[in-house]
Design an enzyme around this catalytic site. Structure first.
Site, short mmCIF file in Angstrom:
data_model
loop_
_atom_site.label_atom_id
_atom_site.label_comp_id
_atom_site.label_asym_id
_atom_site.label_seq_id
_atom_site.Cartn_x
_atom_site.Cartn_y
_atom_site.Cartn_z
N GLU A 176 -11.30 -0.98 -4.67
CA GLU A 176 -10.71 -0.32 -3.49
C GLU A 176 -9.52 0.52 -3.95
O GLU A 176 -9.28 0.71 -5.13
CB GLU A 176 -10.27 -1.38 -2.47
CG GLU A 176 -9.26 -2.39 -3.01
CD GLU A 176 -8.94 -3.50 -2.03
OE1 GLU A 176 -9.38 -3.41 -0.87
OE2 GLU A 176 -8.25 -4.45 -2.43
N ASP B 95 0.81 -1.22 0.00
CA ASP B 95 0.00 0.00 0.00
C ASP B 95 0.85 1.27 0.00
O ASP B 95 0.76 2.10 0.91
CB ASP B 95 -0.95 0.01 1.21
CG ASP B 95 -1.87 -1.20 1.24
OD1 ASP B 95 -2.22 -1.69 0.16
OD2 ASP B 95 -2.21 -1.65 2.35
#
Length: 341
Positions: free
Chosen positions: A224, A51
């Site tokens: 997402e 991430d």
């Protein structure tokens, strides 16, 4: 039963040892303050990271990542957020952890995706954690922390979740994840987030409360990992998309708009699925006149732990644009940006 003479025992033990699987090499972990040289993808090779969230401050690029520590068949165990930085994309400095989920007194665990932005001389850290049920909510929540410099220490800026699972009508308990933040020229700051459904809302001037209603944005195949950026008057919204008719894993797609509030027009795919990872997560930044796409893959083995879903590795490629502003397809490579001048 055959009994070996004692003089043959050392020889037998040595032969058995030679046939045994070799132990994985010891991993030399960088320590806070240590530097390393970029050697292709993955960028970070002594730890599993995921991430990626880049931020440019002056002449330095900071990169915030989640620290994947899943072992065996564990799906996710992301224990802290780490920071790295560079002034030239070649030599990187490791700065260590900047925050842990339990630094939010109302959170239980899970250092999921985040983004740090600078506003009014302070640094605001928007991130995803698991809310502690004993603190009045459950499921994933968005928290906000603050620091006076990009390396922290970051501390909880409001003492409670900014977005709780109960605040939206999403389809499951993890639909409030992956915040991305954008500040307009007039000072208005917008928060985007979501899984399965993309949400957005304006932030108050204190950066710790919403200043308006939560809206839902319809995007094709949105899954997402949204990431907002602007280039030459056009707003770009990169995100992890999912269409199992194309691929069973997430890809990175994008949409554009002429205003931060939309309407958003789907423009296509930036890059395909990450190698050996169901998830992928974009982080886009302009640095020293060049654009970069950070993402993660699942190809890095660290010690006795192979890469995979819960053990990912951050990578980086150049991001290029066509004459019409369209993002050109990005090939994920082992070489990465080694061709930088």
């Amino acid at each position: 039963m055959v009994t070996l003479p004692l003089r043959f025992v050392p020889v037998l033990l040595a032969a058995l040892a030679a046939c045994a699987p070799a132990a994985p090499p010891a991993v030399m972990l960088t320590q806070p303050g240590d530097t390393f040289t970029y050697a292709g993808n993955p960028l970070i090779r002594d730890r599993h990271t995921a991430d990626p969230a880049p931020l440019v401050v002056g002449g330095r690029l900071y990169l915030y990542v989640g620290h994947d520590e899943a072992r065996g068949d564990q799906m996710f165990n992301i224990t802290q957020w780490l920071a790295y930085s560079t002034t030239d994309m070649r030599t990187w400095t490791y700065h260590g952890p900047v925050m842990r989920p339990t630094d939010f007194a109302w959170a239980a665990r899970d250092a999921w995706a985040s983004q740090v932005i600078e506003k009014d001389g302070r640094f605001w850290f928007y991130t995803t954690v698991e809310h502690d049920p004993a603190q009045g909510s459950s499921g994933k929540a968005v928290g906000v922390a603050m620091a006076d410099n990009p390396l922290g220490p970051f501390t909880d800026a409001r003492g409670s979740a900014l977005i709780r699972n109960e605040d939206t009508q999403g389809p499951h308990s993890w639909d409030d994840i992956d915040p991305t933040v954008w500040t307009e020229a007039d000072g208005t700051t917008w928060l985007f987030w979501g899984n399965a459904e993309l949400k957005m809302a304006p932030l108050a001037t204190d950066m710790t409360h919403l200043a308006g209603p939560i809206r839902t944005i319809e995007l094709p195949d949105f899954e997402e990992g949204p990431w907002i950026f602007e280039r030459q008057g056009t707003y770009y919204l990169a995100y992890a998309s999912m269409d199992k008719a194309i691929h069973p894993d997430e890809r990175i797609s994008y949409a554009t708009a002429l205003a931060i509030t939309g309407p958003w027009t789907w423009r296509g795919q930036i890059t395909g699925a990450a190698a050996n990872s169901f998830t992928i997560h974009p982080g886009v930044v302009e640095f020293q006149g060049e654009w970069y796409l950070f993402y993660h893959v699942g190809t890095l083995d660290v010690g006795d732990q192979p890469g995979g879903l819960g053990r990912r590795a951050v990578a980086v490629e150049r991001l290029r644009f066509g004459p019409d502003g369209a993002i050109l397809p990005v090939e994920q490579t082992a070489r990465g940006i080694l061709s930088l001048p």
